[in-house]
Design an enzyme around this catalytic site. Structure first.
Site, PDB file in Angstrom:
ATOM      1  N   GLU A 166      21.905  40.989  -2.715  1.00 45.13           N
ATOM      2  CA  GLU A 166      23.170  40.818  -3.430  1.00 45.13           C
ATOM      3  C   GLU A 166      24.361  41.129  -2.520  1.00 45.13           C
ATOM      4  O   GLU A 166      25.418  40.510  -2.614  1.00 45.13           O
ATOM      5  CB  GLU A 166      23.216  41.748  -4.661  1.00 45.13           C
ATOM      6  N   LYS A 178      23.792  41.366 -19.173  1.00 43.55           N
ATOM      7  CA  LYS A 178      22.704  42.355 -19.143  1.00 43.55           C
ATOM      8  C   LYS A 178      22.283  42.626 -17.698  1.00 43.55           C
ATOM      9  O   LYS A 178      21.790  41.752 -17.005  1.00 43.55           O
ATOM     10  CB  LYS A 178      21.512  41.807 -19.942  1.00 43.55           C
ATOM     11  N   ASP A 179      22.492  43.874 -17.265  1.00 43.27           N
ATOM     12  CA  ASP A 179      22.108  44.215 -15.899  1.00 43.27           C
ATOM     13  C   ASP A 179      21.285  45.498 -15.887  1.00 43.27           C
ATOM     14  O   ASP A 179      20.858  45.981 -16.941  1.00 43.27           O
ATOM     15  CB  ASP A 179      23.352  44.335 -14.995  1.00 43.27           C
ATOM     16  N   MET A 180      21.087  46.083 -14.699  1.00 41.80           N
ATOM     17  CA  MET A 180      20.238  47.260 -14.579  1.00 41.80           C
ATOM     18  C   MET A 180      20.933  48.454 -13.920  1.00 41.80           C
ATOM     19  O   MET A 180      20.276  49.451 -13.618  1.00 41.80           O
ATOM     20  CB  MET A 180      18.954  46.917 -13.807  1.00 41.80           C
ATOM     21  N   GLU A 181      22.240  48.362 -13.688  1.00 42.74           N
ATOM     22  CA  GLU A 181      22.930  49.478 -13.016  1.00 42.74           C
ATOM     23  C   GLU A 181      24.301  49.829 -13.589  1.00 42.74           C
ATOM     24  O   GLU A 181      24.736  50.997 -13.473  1.00 42.74           O
ATOM     25  CB  GLU A 181      23.112  49.190 -11.513  1.00 42.74           C
ATOM     26  N   ASP A 225      20.297  34.510 -14.604  1.00 38.65           N
ATOM     27  CA  ASP A 225      19.319  34.019 -15.585  1.00 38.65           C
ATOM     28  C   ASP A 225      19.905  34.046 -16.988  1.00 38.65           C
ATOM     29  O   ASP A 225      20.804  34.835 -17.296  1.00 38.65           O
ATOM     30  CB  ASP A 225      18.033  34.862 -15.527  1.00 38.65           C
TER      31      ASP A 225
END
Lengths: 232, 232
Positions: A6, A164-167, A190
């Site tokens: 990224e 929607k992410d993860m961090e 996505d």
């Protein structure tokens, strides 16, 4: 930024230098340069056991160290995310965070402890910046998994989550504690309601979305460092 | 330790002093005292918006700051947990962590990134201590929710998790990064397969389990500080 893939296009764009060992024994990595007379630092989560670290614990660690050791005027949490076709999102769209950043997988209950577990940490009001730079706006929602369970989806829908992410939630928690202004910039890899398996869609679109992220971040850095230098 | 209610009996047992403002603007709290000539620090996650902070992000923040500012020889992550009747666990049982600490709600996939997301960070080998102090042993597994979804349960069963909590994995991640020895001590507040709603069972048993936790931690501190002072 979480993953090397990224961050790489943006690191190369500015020719930032990897300051090896800056964070000591911790995997967190620092890339630094001077842009228009101002310091630009990209912090990535680094690697462990041969793969990139991702997720909320590594992001909390990196943000805590970055704030304590770099004292940033502003944090930009830049990364990729999933989004919803139903909201008009498309692969490669880049969004700025609108309103508070939430968690969708910390279920404790409906009492004050449960409300706190949703996070909803404040972010910098990016409406003007989004209009000036022609970027979309959406509410970030964070969880520790790549998939999206029915329980996650129910909370996301109820709270108006779009990206929607993860961090982001972890970065926003630490930024809020230290009262450091935060903007999240999220590029869509996505579509959660697109019918494809997330991991396949994510892998196929990661490079393209990371280039789109670089282009958006370049505009944001130009905006903050040169065009609107009094904002911070 | 996460919550004030979990830490209070132990803080009172040793008459530890609250060092206000030690962590600056961060909610993390420090209680400190000298026991048998050695420093004992209890770090709690503190409060935000009028309620106790819980969970992995606050635990990552507190552990990162505690390691960097207190340089502990050993970390003891003491707290309450859920456990399984099927494993012979009972309310108020106190366990030491056996083997690596895992996460059960970070689902990314089956590749190296997915394996890393399970955590499985090493802990200090507590077999001898458990035998000497007559404490049970079990594998800790951490998630960000109080409930236990079918997806969580499948991962817990597959990986052999026995003690379900909300912080150990985060503490173990940071401890592993800084190579600080870690023991988890977990007191059972609720039985996941007991048929009762977790939040009700947790609330009813929190005070009793916190007293059992205090008694076990007192034995552990006596063991490490006085009986086996060369271990660290």
């Amino acid at each position: 930024m979480a993953m090397q893939a990224e961050a790489k296009p943006l690191i190369e764009r500015y020719g930032l230098q990897n300051i090896e060992g800056f964070f000591g024994e911790v995997p967190t990595e620092l890339y630094r340069g001077i842009i228009a007379g101002k310091e630009l630092c990209i912090v990535t989560l680094g690697r462990q056991h041969g793969v990139d670290l991702v997720g909320c614990e590594a992001a909390t660690l990196a943000t805590t160290l970055a704030i304590n050791m770099l004292h940033p005027d502003m944090i930009i949490n830049a990364g990729t995310c999933g989004a919803f076709k139903a909201n008009g999102s498309e692969i490669g769209d880049v969004y700025l965070s609108e309103g508070p950043v939430m968690f969708h997988d910390r279920r404790i209950g409906d009492d004050p402890l449960g409300i706190q577990s949703l996070g909803n940490y404040p972010t910098y009001d990016a409406h003007q910046m989004a209009a000036d730079l022609r970027l979309k706006l959406g509410k970030c929602t964070t969880g520790s998994s790549l998939d999206c369970l029915d329980e996650d989806l129910a909370i996301i829908k109820r709270e108006g989550g779009m990206l929607k992410d993860m961090e982001a939630g972890a970065v926003a928690f630490v930024a809020s504690v230290y009262k450091t202004p935060l903007i999240c910039v999220k590029s869509v890899t996505d579509l959660i309601d697109g019918g494809e398996k997330t991991i396949d869609e994510f892998r196929r679109n990661l490079s393209m979305a990371s280039n789109a992220l670089r282009d958006a971040c370049t505009k944001i850095i130009q905006y903050l460092f040169v065009d609107q230098p009094t904002l911070f």
